[in-house]
Enzyme design. Sequence first.
Site, PDB file in Angstrom:
ATOM      1  N   ASP A  29       0.643  -1.163   0.050  1.00  0.00           N
ATOM      2  CA  ASP A  29      -0.135  -0.071  -0.098  1.00  0.00           C
ATOM      3  C   ASP A  29       0.671   1.255  -0.057  1.00  0.00           C
ATOM      4  OD1 ASP A  29      -3.256   0.512   1.095  1.00  0.00           O
ATOM      5  OD2 ASP A  29      -1.739   2.190   0.952  1.00  0.00           O
ATOM      6  N   ILE A  30       0.596   2.301  -0.892  1.00  0.00           N
ATOM      7  CA  ILE A  30       1.411   3.550  -0.837  1.00  0.00           C
ATOM      8  C   ILE A  30       1.267   4.353   0.417  1.00  0.00           C
ATOM      9  CG2 ILE A  30       2.035   3.770  -3.236  1.00  0.00           C
ATOM     10  CD1 ILE A  30      -0.591   5.504  -3.532  1.00  0.00           C
ATOM     11  N   GLN A  92     -14.715   2.998   1.598  1.00  0.00           N
ATOM     12  CA  GLN A  92     -13.934   2.183   0.385  1.00  0.00           C
ATOM     13  C   GLN A  92     -13.578   3.571  -0.455  1.00  0.00           C
ATOM     14  OE1 GLN A  92     -16.084  -0.311  -1.779  1.00  0.00           O
ATOM     15  NE2 GLN A  92     -14.188  -1.399  -2.933  1.00  0.00           N
ATOM     16  N   HIS A  98     -10.633  -5.333  -2.376  1.00  0.00           N
ATOM     17  CA  HIS A  98      -9.072  -5.668  -1.906  1.00  0.00           C
ATOM     18  C   HIS A  98      -9.149  -5.871  -0.449  1.00  0.00           C
ATOM     19  CE1 HIS A  98      -9.885  -1.368  -1.866  1.00  0.00           C
ATOM     20  NE2 HIS A  98      -9.296  -1.202  -0.714  1.00  0.00           N
ATOM     21  N   HIS A 100      -6.997  -5.375   2.865  1.00  0.00           N
ATOM     22  CA  HIS A 100      -5.825  -4.669   3.818  1.00  0.00           C
ATOM     23  C   HIS A 100      -5.253  -5.926   4.657  1.00  0.00           C
ATOM     24  CE1 HIS A 100      -6.706  -0.485   2.884  1.00  0.00           C
ATOM     25  NE2 HIS A 100      -7.927  -1.090   2.532  1.00  0.00           N
TER      26      HIS A 100
END
Length: 137
Positions: A29-30, A92, A98, A100
Amino acid sequence: MDCIFCKIVAGQIPSVKIYEDDRTFAFMDINPRTDGHCLVIPKKHSPTLFDIEEEELQAVMATVKKTALALKQALNPDGLTSFQLNGRAANQLVDHYHVHLVPRWAGDGVDLRHALQAGDPEKIKATGARIAAAFSK
Ligand code: 5GP
Ligand code: ZN
């Protein structure tokens, strides 16, 4: 399709890939909540849990398990928070299903819990009955 995660799967947007198989893709994750925060997605686009096919979901969950073990092996966290959001009301942001995975360390100060507040037992019972009845519909 104008989907960031589809573009990541296609290699049109760069990502730090950590795992890939026929149906799934896992990457960092960025905006990591902790060191090691990563995401597991199906390669096939589905916006939410409501839409994703069961077979795709099973493939994602198998990769979630593999990724959890890899995180454990690589980072030796004290715990792991996994979560998955559906719809704007649930915060979201990216409309491609997705999961996490957020490695956790004792005292890391990250609060991903919800506050516990006792509910009305009658309401819990009545709502539970409505949901239970919906399984057969
Ligand atoms: P959610 O939709 O569950 O709220 O979270 C979307 C997640 O995707 C966020 O944690 C966000 O940091 C991450 N994200 C959004 N855009 C990108 C991107 O272009 N690359 C990567 N690696 N992660 C992204
Ligand atoms: Zn997509």
